[in-house]
Design a protein around this motif. Sequence first.
Motif, PDB file in Angstrom:
ATOM      1  N   ALA A  14      -8.409  -9.180  -5.343  1.00 27.54           N
ATOM      2  CA  ALA A  14      -8.576 -10.107  -4.116  1.00 27.54           C
ATOM      3  C   ALA A  14      -7.953  -9.264  -3.138  1.00 27.54           C
ATOM      4  CB  ALA A  14      -8.046 -11.521  -4.515  1.00 27.54           C
ATOM      5  N   PHE A  15      -6.684  -8.844  -3.547  1.00 27.23           N
ATOM      6  CA  PHE A  15      -5.716  -8.257  -2.484  1.00 27.23           C
ATOM      7  C   PHE A  15      -6.360  -6.744  -2.276  1.00 27.23           C
ATOM      8  CE2 PHE A  15      -2.035 -10.904  -4.070  1.00 27.23           C
ATOM      9  CZ  PHE A  15      -1.868 -11.524  -2.739  1.00 27.23           C
ATOM     10  N   ILE A  69     -11.011  -7.921  -1.137  1.00 24.77           N
ATOM     11  CA  ILE A  69     -11.347  -9.106  -0.222  1.00 24.77           C
ATOM     12  C   ILE A  69     -10.619  -9.159   0.787  1.00 24.77           C
ATOM     13  CG2 ILE A  69     -11.999 -11.522  -0.352  1.00 24.77           C
ATOM     14  CD1 ILE A  69     -12.167 -11.539  -3.186  1.00 24.77           C
ATOM     15  N   LYS A  70     -11.153  -9.040   2.212  1.00 23.85           N
ATOM     16  CA  LYS A  70     -10.591  -9.117   3.458  1.00 23.85           C
ATOM     17  C   LYS A  70     -10.519 -10.565   3.801  1.00 23.85           C
ATOM     18  CE  LYS A  70     -12.303  -4.808   4.898  1.00 23.85           C
ATOM     19  NZ  LYS A  70     -12.825  -3.881   6.113  1.00 23.85           N
ATOM     20  N   PHE A  71      -9.131 -11.256   3.866  1.00 26.81           N
ATOM     21  CA  PHE A  71      -8.883 -12.506   4.384  1.00 26.81           C
ATOM     22  C   PHE A  71      -7.735 -12.559   5.271  1.00 26.81           C
ATOM     23  CE2 PHE A  71      -7.012 -12.029   0.255  1.00 26.81           C
ATOM     24  CZ  PHE A  71      -5.733 -12.314   0.308  1.00 26.81           C
ATOM     25  N   LYS A  72      -7.639 -13.368   6.211  1.00 25.64           N
ATOM     26  CA  LYS A  72      -6.550 -13.567   7.109  1.00 25.64           C
ATOM     27  C   LYS A  72      -5.180 -13.706   6.308  1.00 25.64           C
ATOM     28  CE  LYS A  72      -4.740 -16.033  11.175  1.00 25.64           C
ATOM     29  NZ  LYS A  72      -4.981 -16.984  12.063  1.00 25.64           N
ATOM     30  N   ARG A 131      -3.628 -11.348   4.122  1.00 27.80           N
ATOM     31  CA  ARG A 131      -3.640 -10.802   3.011  1.00 27.80           C
ATOM     32  C   ARG A 131      -2.570  -9.805   2.739  1.00 27.80           C
ATOM     33  NH1 ARG A 131      -8.448  -6.343   1.522  1.00 27.80           N
ATOM     34  NH2 ARG A 131      -7.217  -5.084   3.062  1.00 27.80           N
ATOM     35  N   GLU A 132      -2.279  -8.822   3.991  1.00 26.36           N
ATOM     36  CA  GLU A 132      -0.993  -8.025   3.584  1.00 26.36           C
ATOM     37  C   GLU A 132       0.164  -8.828   3.528  1.00 26.36           C
ATOM     38  OE1 GLU A 132      -1.408  -5.107   2.732  1.00 26.36           O
ATOM     39  OE2 GLU A 132      -3.676  -5.097   2.910  1.00 26.36           O
ATOM     40  N   ALA A 164       0.710 -11.757   2.423  1.00 29.59           N
ATOM     41  CA  ALA A 164       0.913 -12.550   1.276  1.00 29.59           C
ATOM     42  C   ALA A 164       1.195 -11.704   0.248  1.00 29.59           C
ATOM     43  CB  ALA A 164      -0.575 -13.092   1.130  1.00 29.59           C
ATOM     44  N   PHE A 165       0.599 -10.343   0.066  1.00 30.63           N
ATOM     45  CA  PHE A 165       0.686  -9.661  -0.917  1.00 30.63           C
ATOM     46  C   PHE A 165       2.242  -8.906  -0.736  1.00 30.63           C
ATOM     47  CE2 PHE A 165       0.887  -4.649  -2.566  1.00 30.63           C
ATOM     48  CZ  PHE A 165       0.472  -5.064  -3.780  1.00 30.63           C
ATOM     49  N   THR A 181      -0.299  -7.530 -10.829  1.00 32.78           N
ATOM     50  CA  THR A 181      -1.029  -7.495  -9.649  1.00 32.78           C
ATOM     51  C   THR A 181      -0.996  -6.357  -8.778  1.00 32.78           C
ATOM     52  OG1 THR A 181      -0.750 -10.153  -9.720  1.00 32.78           O
ATOM     53  CG2 THR A 181      -1.512  -8.906  -7.428  1.00 32.78           C
ATOM     54  N   ARG A 212      -4.005  -3.891  -8.349  1.00 30.68           N
ATOM     55  CA  ARG A 212      -4.294  -3.779  -6.823  1.00 30.68           C
ATOM     56  C   ARG A 212      -4.261  -2.127  -6.519  1.00 30.68           C
ATOM     57  NH1 ARG A 212      -1.866  -1.925  -1.654  1.00 30.68           N
ATOM     58  NH2 ARG A 212      -2.884  -3.107  -0.211  1.00 30.68           N
TER      59      ARG A 212
END
Length: 245
Positions: free
Chosen positions: A65-66, A69-72, A74-75, A77-78, A123, A127
């Motif tokens: 996911a990280f 998958i592009k989501f608002k 993301r960075e 949150a990681f 993770t 990643r």
Amino acid sequence: MLSASFKPTADVFEFPIRWIPKVATFDNYVTVWFARFQTYFMNSVKVSVVSVLGEVITSALAGYAFAKIKFKGREPAFVIYIATLMFPHQMLLVPRFVLYRLMGLYNSLWALMLPGIFSAFGTFLFRQFFTTIPDELIEAAKLDGCNHFKTFTRIILPLSMPVVSTLVIFSFVGSWNNYENALVFLSNKDKFTIPLGLLQFQTEEQTNYGAIMAASVLSLLPIFVIFLSLQKYFIEGIATSGLKG
């Protein structure tokens, strides 16, 4: 240690050291195995297998996911997720102890399994590895009608054996040698794992040094087997996941 485990106690402190025992015996291993050690061994196997499987599954899904998958958010949150690695393990012992008492998990193997299922380090490892996989593979899978789950299970995961093997080794060793959690969350001897079992056995067999060495050999054997069987993938995983110097 290996040599002493096959010696009678009287020969353990022989000087000069005789590396090949003049009288080799398996009595030490028989004594250890039937002195509740088999219970400690199987408890550690259960904890390690569940922890490793859980950590690999959750880390692989989160890493995908990280990475792909592009989501608002993301960075950020990681970064926040990885920042949890800065918190020392010891500061979580008291909150976990209270929580497990309330949940009825205290003095059960689940108290050792649950913390190991989720891993920020795992993770990060996945990643970093997934970022090396070309996005064109995922685009091609989308054109063939694959959703993210199918893409992950049929294309990405089969390519990830190096990082899977790397995490399996790290996770298994950490879970197998987990002394602190076992000491805090377990009180019933029937639930003891290898680290507590070794201490218990050493206390009971203070002068039986041959048996103590045999117990130590048995406790290390699974780690050697896991590493030797996965070392090829382990080296490749380290080289492709951003951990090499």
